[in-house]
Write a protein that holds these residues in place. Structure first.
Motif, PDB file in Angstrom:
ATOM      1  N   ILE A  62       0.823  -1.212   0.000  1.00  0.00           N
ATOM      2  CA  ILE A  62       0.000   0.000   0.000  1.00  0.00           C
ATOM      3  C   ILE A  62       0.861   1.267   0.000  1.00  0.00           C
ATOM      4  N   VAL A  63       1.903   1.331   0.832  1.00  0.00           N
ATOM      5  CA  VAL A  63       2.747   2.529   0.859  1.00  0.00           C
ATOM      6  C   VAL A  63       4.214   2.148   1.085  1.00  0.00           C
ATOM      7  N   ASN A  64       5.089   2.798   0.312  1.00  0.00           N
ATOM      8  CA  ASN A  64       6.528   2.707   0.519  1.00  0.00           C
ATOM      9  C   ASN A  64       7.011   4.084   0.955  1.00  0.00           C
ATOM     10  N   GLU A  65       7.879   4.109   1.941  1.00  0.00           N
ATOM     11  CA  GLU A  65       8.424   5.365   2.463  1.00  0.00           C
ATOM     12  C   GLU A  65       9.875   5.505   2.049  1.00  0.00           C
ATOM     13  N   TYR A  66      10.225   6.699   1.573  1.00  0.00           N
ATOM     14  CA  TYR A  66      11.597   6.994   1.162  1.00  0.00           C
ATOM     15  C   TYR A  66      12.030   8.276   1.861  1.00  0.00           C
ATOM     16  N   GLU A  67      13.164   8.212   2.567  1.00  0.00           N
ATOM     17  CA  GLU A  67      13.671   9.385   3.273  1.00  0.00           C
ATOM     18  C   GLU A  67      15.096   9.658   2.830  1.00  0.00           C
ATOM     19  N   GLY A  68      15.647  10.749   3.302  1.00  0.00           N
ATOM     20  CA  GLY A  68      17.028  11.070   2.988  1.00  0.00           C
ATOM     21  C   GLY A  68      17.178  12.139   1.932  1.00  0.00           C
ATOM     22  N   GLY A  69      16.072  12.666   1.440  1.00  0.00           N
ATOM     23  CA  GLY A  69      16.141  13.738   0.454  1.00  0.00           C
ATOM     24  C   GLY A  69      15.678  15.054   1.036  1.00  0.00           C
ATOM     25  N   LEU A  73       9.353  11.066   0.829  1.00  0.00           N
ATOM     26  CA  LEU A  73       8.398  10.691  -0.211  1.00  0.00           C
ATOM     27  C   LEU A  73       7.624   9.476   0.273  1.00  0.00           C
ATOM     28  N   PHE A  74       6.303   9.589   0.264  1.00  0.00           N
ATOM     29  CA  PHE A  74       5.412   8.498   0.635  1.00  0.00           C
ATOM     30  C   PHE A  74       4.665   8.090  -0.627  1.00  0.00           C
ATOM     31  N   HIS A  75       4.979   6.900  -1.109  1.00  0.00           N
ATOM     32  CA  HIS A  75       4.471   6.415  -2.398  1.00  0.00           C
ATOM     33  C   HIS A  75       3.352   5.403  -2.147  1.00  0.00           C
ATOM     34  N   PHE A  76       2.133   5.804  -2.451  1.00  0.00           N
ATOM     35  CA  PHE A  76       0.940   4.988  -2.206  1.00  0.00           C
ATOM     36  C   PHE A  76       0.457   4.335  -3.494  1.00  0.00           C
ATOM     37  N   ASP A  77      -0.088   3.124  -3.363  1.00  0.00           N
ATOM     38  CA  ASP A  77      -0.783   2.451  -4.458  1.00  0.00           C
ATOM     39  C   ASP A  77      -2.164   2.087  -3.938  1.00  0.00           C
ATOM     40  N   MET A  78      -3.181   2.752  -4.451  1.00  0.00           N
ATOM     41  CA  MET A  78      -4.545   2.586  -3.952  1.00  0.00           C
ATOM     42  C   MET A  78      -5.359   1.566  -4.741  1.00  0.00           C
ATOM     43  N   TYR A  79      -4.705   0.841  -5.635  1.00  0.00           N
ATOM     44  CA  TYR A  79      -5.411  -0.105  -6.504  1.00  0.00           C
ATOM     45  C   TYR A  79      -6.247  -1.105  -5.713  1.00  0.00           C
ATOM     46  N   ARG A  80      -5.732  -1.599  -4.609  1.00  0.00           N
ATOM     47  CA  ARG A  80      -6.410  -2.646  -3.843  1.00  0.00           C
ATOM     48  C   ARG A  80      -7.354  -2.106  -2.770  1.00  0.00           C
ATOM     49  N   VAL A 104       0.332   9.398  -5.018  1.00  0.00           N
ATOM     50  CA  VAL A 104      -0.784   8.473  -4.885  1.00  0.00           C
ATOM     51  C   VAL A 104      -1.157   7.884  -6.247  1.00  0.00           C
ATOM     52  N   GLU A 105      -0.717   6.633  -6.487  1.00  0.00           N
ATOM     53  CA  GLU A 105      -1.125   5.939  -7.712  1.00  0.00           C
ATOM     54  C   GLU A 105      -2.549   5.417  -7.541  1.00  0.00           C
ATOM     55  N   TRP A 106      -3.287   5.354  -8.643  1.00  0.00           N
ATOM     56  CA  TRP A 106      -4.680   4.911  -8.643  1.00  0.00           C
ATOM     57  C   TRP A 106      -5.512   5.807  -7.725  1.00  0.00           C
TER      58      TRP A 106
END
Length: 141
Positions: A62-69, A73-80, A104-106
């Motif tokens: 559902i969500v991947n978190e990326y830090e250090g920039g 960045l919180f990358h969500f996939d709402m497909y499901r 936020v994808e989908w």
């Protein structure tokens, strides 16, 4: 604004360009068919934010978190997800409060939960195999 890219590299470069215009708490709402290049675009955003980590689709998490920039960045996939209500159960408001960028994808699956000032990115396939037509609303590049 409408852009046409002809390779995944160009799609990532456009995402990188968008990242330069983002601010803490920005929401980028993506629409587009499977394979339209949404994750490639988000990977470019991550690079533009200064995130070195490899970006993958969060389809099963559902969500991947990326830090250090410059911003997280919180990358969500709402497909499901079945409804916007489920978004709040996974802590959507907490992510917004953390001052990062929510990609936020989908996004159409949770449209009623997104603010009207969200940046909208619609991606469709173009004429060539790797061509994409990308429409961006809500921010100037």
């Amino acid at each position: 604004m409408e852009f046409v890219t002809h390779s995944p590299e160009q799609t990532r470069a456009l995402g990188q360009r968008l990242a330069a215009a983002l601010w803490p708490g920005a929401v980028v709402a993506f629409t587009g068919d499977l394979g339209a290049g949404k994750t490639a675009f988000v990977a470019g955003m991550a690079k533009g934010l200064g995130i070195e980590e490899w970006v993958t689709s969060p389809t099963f998490t559902i969500v991947n978190e990326y830090e250090g920039g410059r911003l997280p960045l919180f990358h969500f996939d709402m497909y499901r997800l079945g409804s916007a209500e489920e978004l709040f159960h996974i802590g959507w408001e907490d992510y917004l409060a953390r001052g990062g960028v929510c990609a936020v994808e989908w996004s159409e699956h949770v449209a009623e939960a997104l603010e009207e000032d969200a940046i909208r990115v619609d991606m469709t396939r173009g004429d060539g195999e790797n061509s994409r037509v990308i429409r961006i609303k809500g921010v100037e590049l």
